[in-house]
Design a protein around this motif. Structure first.
Motif, mmCIF file in Angstrom:
data_model
loop_
_atom_site.group_PDB
_atom_site.id
_atom_site.type_symbol
_atom_site.label_atom_id
_atom_site.label_comp_id
_atom_site.label_asym_id
_atom_site.label_seq_id
_atom_site.Cartn_x
_atom_site.Cartn_y
_atom_site.Cartn_z
ATOM 1 N N ARG A 1 63.799 69.281 24.409
ATOM 2 C CA ARG A 1 62.363 69.493 24.197
ATOM 3 C C ARG A 1 61.848 68.722 22.986
ATOM 4 N N LEU A 2 62.650 68.633 21.945
ATOM 5 C CA LEU A 2 62.213 67.846 20.794
ATOM 6 C C LEU A 2 62.182 66.362 21.112
ATOM 7 N N ARG A 3 63.144 65.888 21.889
ATOM 8 C CA ARG A 3 63.167 64.457 22.208
ATOM 9 C C ARG A 3 62.022 64.037 23.127
ATOM 10 N N SER A 4 61.385 65.008 23.755
ATOM 11 C CA SER A 4 60.208 64.666 24.558
ATOM 12 C C SER A 4 59.043 64.234 23.675
ATOM 13 N N VAL A 5 59.067 64.624 22.384
ATOM 14 C CA VAL A 5 57.996 64.246 21.458
ATOM 15 C C VAL A 5 58.501 63.403 20.303
ATOM 16 N N ALA A 6 59.803 63.438 20.048
ATOM 17 C CA ALA A 6 60.402 62.674 18.949
ATOM 18 C C ALA A 6 61.756 62.159 19.440
ATOM 19 N N PRO A 7 61.780 60.984 20.056
ATOM 20 C CA PRO A 7 62.987 60.499 20.739
ATOM 21 C C PRO A 7 64.228 60.368 19.869
ATOM 22 N N LEU B 1 57.933 65.342 13.024
ATOM 23 C CA LEU B 1 59.252 64.846 13.417
ATOM 24 C C LEU B 1 59.236 63.338 13.639
ATOM 25 N N ARG B 2 58.150 62.838 14.177
ATOM 26 C CA ARG B 2 58.052 61.389 14.411
ATOM 27 C C ARG B 2 57.864 60.617 13.112
ATOM 28 N N ARG B 3 57.346 61.299 12.097
ATOM 29 C CA ARG B 3 57.030 60.621 10.841
ATOM 30 C C ARG B 3 58.290 60.249 10.060
ATOM 31 N N VAL B 4 59.356 61.041 10.217
ATOM 32 C CA VAL B 4 60.559 60.811 9.426
ATOM 33 C C VAL B 4 61.541 59.921 10.182
ATOM 34 N N ALA B 5 62.352 59.199 9.426
ATOM 35 C CA ALA B 5 63.270 58.235 10.039
ATOM 36 C C ALA B 5 64.391 58.928 10.805
ATOM 37 N N ASP B 6 64.867 60.052 10.299
ATOM 38 C CA ASP B 6 66.008 60.738 10.919
ATOM 39 C C ASP B 6 65.702 62.230 11.012
ATOM 40 N N ALA C 1 65.105 62.562 17.490
ATOM 41 C CA ALA C 1 65.477 63.858 16.919
ATOM 42 C C ALA C 1 66.944 64.176 17.190
ATOM 43 N N ARG C 2 67.561 64.851 16.233
ATOM 44 C CA ARG C 2 68.922 65.354 16.376
ATOM 45 C C ARG C 2 68.923 66.858 16.144
ATOM 46 N N VAL C 3 69.854 67.563 16.767
ATOM 47 C CA VAL C 3 69.972 69.008 16.626
ATOM 48 C C VAL C 3 71.379 69.353 16.157
ATOM 49 N N VAL C 4 71.441 70.238 15.176
ATOM 50 C CA VAL C 4 72.704 70.806 14.705
ATOM 51 C C VAL C 4 72.680 72.300 14.990
ATOM 52 N N MET D 1 58.801 79.218 22.392
ATOM 53 C CA MET D 1 58.897 78.810 20.999
ATOM 54 C C MET D 1 59.122 77.301 20.883
ATOM 55 N N ASP D 2 60.013 76.762 21.711
ATOM 56 C CA ASP D 2 60.309 75.325 21.654
ATOM 57 C C ASP D 2 59.081 74.480 21.979
ATOM 58 N N ARG D 3 58.332 74.900 22.974
ATOM 59 C CA ARG D 3 57.150 74.120 23.358
ATOM 60 C C ARG D 3 56.101 74.150 22.263
ATOM 61 N N TRP D 4 55.978 75.296 21.608
ATOM 62 C CA TRP D 4 55.042 75.384 20.475
ATOM 63 C C TRP D 4 55.510 74.471 19.348
ATOM 64 N N ILE D 5 56.789 74.487 19.034
ATOM 65 C CA ILE D 5 57.319 73.618 17.980
ATOM 66 C C ILE D 5 57.041 72.152 18.302
ATOM 67 N N ALA D 6 57.287 71.755 19.542
ATOM 68 C CA ALA D 6 57.050 70.363 19.930
ATOM 69 C C ALA D 6 55.591 69.976 19.735
ATOM 70 N N ALA D 7 54.682 70.892 20.067
ATOM 71 C CA ALA D 7 53.258 70.599 19.929
ATOM 72 C C ALA D 7 52.815 70.625 18.471
ATOM 73 N N ALA D 8 53.275 71.624 17.718
ATOM 74 C CA ALA D 8 52.793 71.827 16.349
ATOM 75 C C ALA D 8 53.489 70.930 15.336
ATOM 76 N N HIS D 9 54.744 70.562 15.614
ATOM 77 C CA HIS D 9 55.550 69.862 14.609
ATOM 78 C C HIS D 9 56.009 68.486 15.083
ATOM 79 N N GLY D 10 55.609 68.102 16.287
ATOM 80 C CA GLY D 10 56.059 66.820 16.827
ATOM 81 C C GLY D 10 55.665 65.637 15.978
ATOM 82 N N ALA D 11 54.437 65.619 15.470
ATOM 83 C CA ALA D 11 53.981 64.490 14.651
ATOM 84 C C ALA D 11 54.806 64.383 13.379
#
Length: 280
Positions: free
Chosen positions: A72-78, A46-51, A80-83, A34-44
């Motif tokens: 995994r998110l930081r591999s595509v959006a450095p 995540l990079r578009r937003v400031a935070d 990114a933060r997780v709560v 699931m995480d790898r799919w999210i990184a591929a499908a939603h990475g762009a």
């Protein structure tokens, strides 16, 4: 994480978490597909937003899935933060030693206790104990918490990923939703563990699992997938991956598959929600 929403009595604080405690079963690497799919499908996005903020909703008795999601998110959006959000205060307290730059844990439920709107909410194995009739209300509540779409910038808004997997992450099915509602359904598997695609039926999310009966779209899809898999049997000599890819390619003649060979090679296929949505 949470089970059924409980009614609030007069005078109950608005900050009271929505839901009740569940088993909280978790394992390292359980959500890797699931995480790898999210990184591929939603990475762009995540990079578009400031935070970019992602919520691991209902991470369970141990914080492994939240820790892994951050990596995994930081591999595509450095940035990114997780709560990590859990309704059991003891689980939140146990997770606090794992906090680090970009990772915190909060007590809460479906109200998603953040000041702003997250770019991602991942809710894996959370609705398993719900009644089917409750799912739409939970989806609506969570989608309302997502970052809104911004057509001027090309943003589709935040993403809710809600689904189910087995205990060690070999088989997943999840629904992806935006602020506007459901978008797609993804089937993902470790191909070496699969006898036929309909084996994934046991991991259908709550919105679909009781609809795997004759006359419902998801049942027809899995029936056609099994037929395509059987027709692709000659490709098994080249390996399960090649057989899966051939079967999915055949499916595209009758079903709105929205991804391509890059994802199929991972043992995935994503279909438009409207094609599988329950009737009625």
């Amino acid at each position: 994480m949470t089970s059924r929403t409980t009614p609030r009595s007069p005078g109950t604080a608005a900050r009271r978490p929505v839901g009740t405690v569940t088993r909280g079963t978790t394992n390292p690497n359980r959500l890797r597909r699931m995480d790898r799919w999210i990184a591929a499908a939603h990475g762009a996005e995540l990079r578009r937003v400031a935070d970019p903020v992602a919520v691991d909703l209902g991470y369970g008795a141990a914080p492994w899935t939240a820790v892994e999601l951050l990596a995994r998110l930081r591999s595509v959006a450095p940035h990114a933060r997780v709560v990590g959000v859990e309704i059991d205060p003891a689980r939140v307290a146990a997770a606090r030693p794992y906090e680090r730059d970009g990772l915190v844990f909060r007590h809460g439920g479906f109200e998603v206790p953040l000041a702003g709107r997250p770019s991602l909410i991942r809710a894996a194995n959370v609705l398993r104990q719900y009644d089917e009739g409750e799912v739409a209300g939970v989806w609506e509540r969570l989608c309302a918490r997502l970052a809104p779409a911004d057509p001027a910038s090309g943003s589709r808004g935040g993403l809710l990923v809600e689904g189910t997997c087995d205990e060690i992450g070999r088989r997943h099915v999840w629904v992806a939703l935006g602020p506007e509602g459901p978008r797609t359904v993804t089937f993902a598997t470790r191909l070496g563990s699969l006898d036929r695609p309909s084996d994934l039926a046991e991991r259908l999310p709550k919105a679909l699992i009781h609809r795997n009966v004759s006359g419902e779209p998801v049942h027809a899809f899995l029936r056609d997938f099994d037929r395509a898999w059987a027709a692709a049997a000659p490709y098994a000599s080249y390996g399960a991956r090649q057989r899966w890819m051939r079967a999915v390619r055949d499916l595209t003649a009758d079903w709105p598959v929205v991804d391509g060979p890059v994802r199929w090679r991972q043992g995935e296929v994503t279909v438009a929600w409207g094609a599988l949505a329950p009737l009625g």
